[in-house]
Design a protein around this motif. Structure first.
Motif, PDB file in Angstrom:
ATOM      1  N   ALA A   1      -5.355  -3.217  -4.057  1.00 16.63           N
ATOM      2  CA  ALA A   1      -6.147  -3.550  -5.228  1.00 16.63           C
ATOM      3  C   ALA A   1      -6.634  -3.638  -5.740  1.00 16.63           C
ATOM      4  O   ALA A   1      -6.719  -3.808  -7.158  1.00 16.63           O
ATOM      5  CB  ALA A   1      -5.753  -5.451  -4.233  1.00 16.63           C
TER       6      ALA A   1
ATOM      7  N   THR B   1       1.056  -1.221   0.239  1.00 16.88           N
ATOM      8  CA  THR B   1       0.142   0.096  -0.014  1.00 16.88           C
ATOM      9  C   THR B   1       1.392   0.880  -0.275  1.00 16.88           C
ATOM     10  O   THR B   1       0.568   2.626   0.279  1.00 16.88           O
ATOM     11  CB  THR B   1      -0.271  -0.147   1.322  1.00 16.88           C
ATOM     12  OG1 THR B   1       0.062  -0.088   2.468  1.00 16.88           O
ATOM     13  CG2 THR B   1      -1.994  -0.952   1.110  1.00 16.88           C
TER      14      THR B   1
ATOM     15  N   ALA C   1      -5.718  -2.885   2.362  1.00 17.20           N
ATOM     16  CA  ALA C   1      -4.740  -4.230   0.736  1.00 17.20           C
ATOM     17  C   ALA C   1      -5.784  -4.347  -0.282  1.00 17.20           C
ATOM     18  O   ALA C   1      -5.549  -4.004  -1.661  1.00 17.20           O
ATOM     19  CB  ALA C   1      -3.689  -4.994   1.413  1.00 17.20           C
ATOM     20  N   GLU C   2      -6.743  -4.330   0.483  1.00 15.16           N
ATOM     21  CA  GLU C   2      -7.633  -4.717  -0.786  1.00 15.16           C
ATOM     22  C   GLU C   2      -8.049  -3.273  -1.709  1.00 15.16           C
ATOM     23  O   GLU C   2      -8.778  -3.289  -1.989  1.00 15.16           O
ATOM     24  CB  GLU C   2      -9.121  -5.091  -0.196  1.00 15.16           C
ATOM     25  CG  GLU C   2      -8.934  -6.647   0.611  1.00 15.16           C
ATOM     26  CD  GLU C   2     -10.232  -6.709   1.349  1.00 15.16           C
ATOM     27  OE1 GLU C   2     -10.440  -6.508   1.979  1.00 15.16           O
ATOM     28  OE2 GLU C   2     -10.127  -8.616   1.652  1.00 15.16           O
TER      29      GLU C   2
ATOM     30  N   GLY D   1      -6.155  -8.076  -2.953  1.00 14.37           N
ATOM     31  CA  GLY D   1      -5.156  -7.509  -1.518  1.00 14.37           C
ATOM     32  C   GLY D   1      -6.032  -8.681  -0.043  1.00 14.37           C
ATOM     33  O   GLY D   1      -6.822  -9.258  -0.221  1.00 14.37           O
TER      34      GLY D   1
END
Length: 234
Positions: A64, A32, A60-61, A73
């Motif tokens: 992504a 990130t 993270a998601e 993520g």
């Protein structure tokens, strides 16, 4: 009566003959952040399967989803578990703590450390000398069950993340103890248009490679550039 030994040494391996790494899953811990996100973007754009790792899975998601290109993520532990190759792109001040927490998940993995231990003051950036010798050597000591290499230190996060830039004009210096591992990392670097992976020695030589980033920061500030490196006659 004389005897002759017809045993011949096999021909030296061509250093430019690198393995096919297109099927490997690459995890980026610190994905990130600017450097990690840029590497994730470039590798995914080249067709690599990429998972971004962060301490918080939702961060993270989200990162992504912004990148697209099939990037996923996950939290750091899941990212490490699911990946064949794991790039360490976390801030230096969190380097040791992150690796210690993920020792089990990183066991058996090919780890690529791209962390640059730097300090900053009014005169600009300067290199720090870790007690272990370098960030990569610290990683090797903290991850005895992993195959630790070092690479991707000298890349501009700005260029990596700029979708309008088709090629990144730079070489990537790759360090490690086992040729099969450094060959894989060199091949990953070569997946990104404009890049080459160049073997640059064992991990004991990682400090000067990590430190050179301080010089590149000075170059960039003076010339308003995003400088990289090229190794000539190779």
């Amino acid at each position: 009566m004389t005897s002759t030994d017809n045993t011949q040494k096999p021909p030296a391996k061509d250093p430019h003959d690198l393995p096919d790494v297109s099927g490997l899953i690459v995890g980026v811990l610190g994905g990130t952040g600017d450097q990690g996100r840029g590497l994730a973007y470039r590798l995914a754009r080249a067709g690599q399967k990429v998972i971004i790792g962060s301490r918080a899975a939702d961060r993270a998601e989200a990162a992504a989803a912004e990148l697209g290109l099939g990037v996923e993520g996950a939290d750091n532990a899941e990212c490490a578990r699911r990946s064949d190759v794991v790039i360490i792109a976390v801030p230096w001040d969190g380097h040791a703590k992150t690796l210690e927490a993920l020792r089990e998940e990183l066991t058996g993995k090919l780890v690529v450390d791209c962390v640059n231990p730097l300090g900053f003051d009014k005169q600009g950036a300067y290199a720090l000398k870790p007690e272990e010798g370098s960030a990569a050597q610290q990683a090797a000591l903290l991850l005895p069950g992993s195959r630790v290499t070092a690479a991707f230190h000298h890349l501009s996060a700005v260029l990596l993340q700029d979708a309008s830039v088709e090629e990144i004009d730079t070489d990537v210096m790759v360090l490690g103890e086992v040729r099969a591992d450094t060959d894989i990392v060199q091949a990953l670097a070569a997946r990104i248009p404009g890049m080459r992976g160049i073997f640059a020695g064992r991990l004991r030589n990682a400090h000067q490679v990590e430190s050179l980033v301080a010089n590149l920061i000075s170059v960039n500030r003076r010339y308003k550039a995003h400088a990289g490196l090229r190794v000539t006659d190779v």
